[in-house]
Design a protein around this motif. Structure first.
Motif, PDB file in Angstrom:
ATOM      1  N   THR A  91      -1.264  16.903  -6.807  1.00  0.00           N
ATOM      2  CA  THR A  91      -0.846  17.010  -8.206  1.00  0.00           C
ATOM      3  C   THR A  91      -2.048  16.990  -9.142  1.00  0.00           C
ATOM      4  O   THR A  91      -2.128  17.790 -10.086  1.00  0.00           O
ATOM      5  N   PHE A  92      -2.992  16.115  -8.878  1.00  0.00           N
ATOM      6  CA  PHE A  92      -4.203  16.046  -9.689  1.00  0.00           C
ATOM      7  C   PHE A  92      -5.005  17.351  -9.587  1.00  0.00           C
ATOM      8  O   PHE A  92      -5.461  17.892 -10.596  1.00  0.00           O
ATOM      9  N   ALA A  93      -5.145  17.892  -8.358  1.00  0.00           N
ATOM     10  CA  ALA A  93      -5.904  19.132  -8.153  1.00  0.00           C
ATOM     11  C   ALA A  93      -5.249  20.313  -8.870  1.00  0.00           C
ATOM     12  O   ALA A  93      -5.930  21.128  -9.500  1.00  0.00           O
ATOM     13  N   VAL A  94      -3.936  20.409  -8.795  1.00  0.00           N
ATOM     14  CA  VAL A  94      -3.229  21.517  -9.466  1.00  0.00           C
ATOM     15  C   VAL A  94      -3.347  21.377 -10.981  1.00  0.00           C
ATOM     16  O   VAL A  94      -3.502  22.370 -11.699  1.00  0.00           O
ATOM     17  N   THR A  95      -3.302  20.149 -11.489  1.00  0.00           N
ATOM     18  CA  THR A  95      -3.460  19.933 -12.929  1.00  0.00           C
ATOM     19  C   THR A  95      -4.847  20.364 -13.400  1.00  0.00           C
ATOM     20  O   THR A  95      -4.976  21.039 -14.427  1.00  0.00           O
ATOM     21  N   ILE A  96      -5.876  20.004 -12.658  1.00  0.00           N
ATOM     22  CA  ILE A  96      -7.244  20.413 -13.003  1.00  0.00           C
ATOM     23  C   ILE A  96      -7.389  21.926 -12.924  1.00  0.00           C
ATOM     24  O   ILE A  96      -8.001  22.549 -13.811  1.00  0.00           O
ATOM     25  N   LEU A  97      -6.819  22.558 -11.893  1.00  0.00           N
ATOM     26  CA  LEU A  97      -6.880  24.014 -11.761  1.00  0.00           C
ATOM     27  C   LEU A  97      -6.182  24.702 -12.935  1.00  0.00           C
ATOM     28  O   LEU A  97      -6.708  25.681 -13.484  1.00  0.00           O
ATOM     29  N   ALA A  98      -5.021  24.200 -13.346  1.00  0.00           N
ATOM     30  CA  ALA A  98      -4.311  24.778 -14.495  1.00  0.00           C
ATOM     31  C   ALA A  98      -5.134  24.627 -15.770  1.00  0.00           C
ATOM     32  O   ALA A  98      -5.194  25.556 -16.592  1.00  0.00           O
ATOM     33  N   PHE A  99      -5.789  23.503 -15.935  1.00  0.00           N
ATOM     34  CA  PHE A  99      -6.633  23.280 -17.108  1.00  0.00           C
ATOM     35  C   PHE A  99      -7.814  24.249 -17.124  1.00  0.00           C
ATOM     36  O   PHE A  99      -8.142  24.836 -18.164  1.00  0.00           O
ATOM     37  N   ILE A 100      -8.450  24.454 -15.991  1.00  0.00           N
ATOM     38  CA  ILE A 100      -9.584  25.392 -15.905  1.00  0.00           C
ATOM     39  C   ILE A 100      -9.122  26.822 -16.189  1.00  0.00           C
ATOM     40  O   ILE A 100      -9.799  27.575 -16.887  1.00  0.00           O
ATOM     41  N   CYS A 101      -7.953  27.200 -15.672  1.00  0.00           N
ATOM     42  CA  CYS A 101      -7.419  28.545 -15.942  1.00  0.00           C
ATOM     43  C   CYS A 101      -7.117  28.723 -17.431  1.00  0.00           C
ATOM     44  O   CYS A 101      -7.360  29.797 -17.992  1.00  0.00           O
TER      45      CYS A 101
ATOM     46  N   MET B  87       0.847  -1.191   0.000  1.00  0.00           N
ATOM     47  CA  MET B  87       0.000   0.000   0.000  1.00  0.00           C
ATOM     48  C   MET B  87       0.887   1.247   0.000  1.00  0.00           C
ATOM     49  O   MET B  87       1.997   1.221   0.493  1.00  0.00           O
ATOM     50  N   HIS B  88       0.293   2.308  -0.526  1.00  0.00           N
ATOM     51  CA  HIS B  88       1.003   3.577  -0.536  1.00  0.00           C
ATOM     52  C   HIS B  88       0.794   4.283   0.794  1.00  0.00           C
ATOM     53  O   HIS B  88      -0.259   4.185   1.420  1.00  0.00           O
ATOM     54  N   SER B  89       1.786   5.054   1.159  1.00  0.00           N
ATOM     55  CA  SER B  89       1.691   5.790   2.420  1.00  0.00           C
ATOM     56  C   SER B  89       0.808   7.024   2.239  1.00  0.00           C
ATOM     57  O   SER B  89       0.444   7.407   1.116  1.00  0.00           O
ATOM     58  N   PHE B  90       0.492   7.660   3.349  1.00  0.00           N
ATOM     59  CA  PHE B  90      -0.321   8.886   3.327  1.00  0.00           C
ATOM     60  C   PHE B  90       0.363   9.965   2.490  1.00  0.00           C
ATOM     61  O   PHE B  90      -0.285  10.697   1.741  1.00  0.00           O
ATOM     62  N   GLY B  91       1.672  10.102   2.567  1.00  0.00           N
ATOM     63  CA  GLY B  91       2.418  11.113   1.814  1.00  0.00           C
ATOM     64  C   GLY B  91       2.281  10.932   0.309  1.00  0.00           C
ATOM     65  O   GLY B  91       2.108  11.898  -0.438  1.00  0.00           O
ATOM     66  N   TYR B  92       2.369   9.687  -0.161  1.00  0.00           N
ATOM     67  CA  TYR B  92       2.197   9.413  -1.588  1.00  0.00           C
ATOM     68  C   TYR B  92       0.782   9.750  -2.059  1.00  0.00           C
ATOM     69  O   TYR B  92       0.585  10.315  -3.138  1.00  0.00           O
ATOM     70  N   ARG B  93      -0.198   9.386  -1.254  1.00  0.00           N
ATOM     71  CA  ARG B  93      -1.586   9.675  -1.625  1.00  0.00           C
ATOM     72  C   ARG B  93      -1.866  11.180  -1.629  1.00  0.00           C
ATOM     73  O   ARG B  93      -2.545  11.685  -2.519  1.00  0.00           O
ATOM     74  N   ALA B  94      -1.355  11.895  -0.634  1.00  0.00           N
ATOM     75  CA  ALA B  94      -1.543  13.357  -0.584  1.00  0.00           C
ATOM     76  C   ALA B  94      -0.864  14.021  -1.781  1.00  0.00           C
ATOM     77  O   ALA B  94      -1.409  14.951  -2.378  1.00  0.00           O
ATOM     78  N   ASN B  95       0.331  13.551  -2.144  1.00  0.00           N
ATOM     79  CA  ASN B  95       1.048  14.102  -3.293  1.00  0.00           C
ATOM     80  C   ASN B  95       0.263  13.862  -4.579  1.00  0.00           C
ATOM     81  O   ASN B  95       0.140  14.756  -5.425  1.00  0.00           O
ATOM     82  N   ALA B  96      -0.280  12.664  -4.749  1.00  0.00           N
ATOM     83  CA  ALA B  96      -1.066  12.354  -5.951  1.00  0.00           C
ATOM     84  C   ALA B  96      -2.317  13.222  -6.024  1.00  0.00           C
ATOM     85  O   ALA B  96      -2.665  13.748  -7.090  1.00  0.00           O
ATOM     86  N   LEU B  97      -2.998  13.398  -4.901  1.00  0.00           N
ATOM     87  CA  LEU B  97      -4.209  14.223  -4.869  1.00  0.00           C
ATOM     88  C   LEU B  97      -3.884  15.684  -5.172  1.00  0.00           C
ATOM     89  O   LEU B  97      -4.583  16.335  -5.949  1.00  0.00           O
TER      90      LEU B  97
END
Length: 167
Positions: free
Chosen positions: A13-23, A1-11
């Motif tokens: 990164t995904f949120a920033v990518t979506i925000l950049a796309f919307i901008c 399993m992935h640790s909390f740090g890996y999951r937070a980083n993935a989330l």
């Protein structure tokens, strides 16, 4: 399993990518807005036209500025910077620009205006090149969006001439 740090980083990164796309979409949508600003500038009076003690020409004008810049505002517009410049040619410079008035417009409701004002900034030529000089008055504007690139445009009004003698 992935640790909390890996999951937070993935989330994150995904949120920033979506925000950049919307901008990017927001910025791209400004290309489809119908912009047709209008302006008219009249010189009501030449208050004074004199030669300064060190040889430079100085002019004070009373201007009547009427403009409708409301079409520049979209849902992505933060503010519009507008200014009026006197533009003329001399033997030393192909283009001389002197800012006479400026304003920052924050809201669409204030983008349609009529003002009568003496030039806010001094109209001075380095030398004595203004006597009998033809010049243009140009309304420039810079649209500053909330997201995306800033763009600028202008309306040039020609047919103005300064007197042949100081007064």
């Amino acid at each position: 399993m992935h640790s909390f740090g890996y999951r937070a980083n993935a989330l994150l990164t995904f949120a920033v990518t979506i925000l950049a796309f919307i901008c990017a979409i927001a910025s791209f949508s400004d290309n489809f807005s119908n912009q047709n600003p209008s302006a008219q500038i009249q010189i009501l009076n030449i208050n004074w036209f004199q030669k300064q003690p060190h040889g430079n020409d100085e002019v004070s004008l009373t201007l009547n500025i009427t403009a409708d810049l409301q079409s520049l505002f979209t849902w992505n517009t933060k503010q519009v910077f507008a200014f009026v410049a006197a533009e003329y040619e001399t033997s030393k410079n192909a283009l001389n620009q002197v800012s006479l008035w400026d304003a920052i417009i924050h809201e669409k409701e204030h983008a349609k205006f009529w003002i009568q004002i003496s030039n806010k900034y001094r109209f001075i030529d380095q030398g004595h090149n203004l006597r009998g000089k033809d010049f243009n008055l140009t309304l420039h504007w810079h649209v500053m969006p909330k997201t995306g690139k800033m763009f600028a445009d202008k309306i040039v009004m020609s047919g103005y001439r300064l007197p042949n003698a100081y007064r």
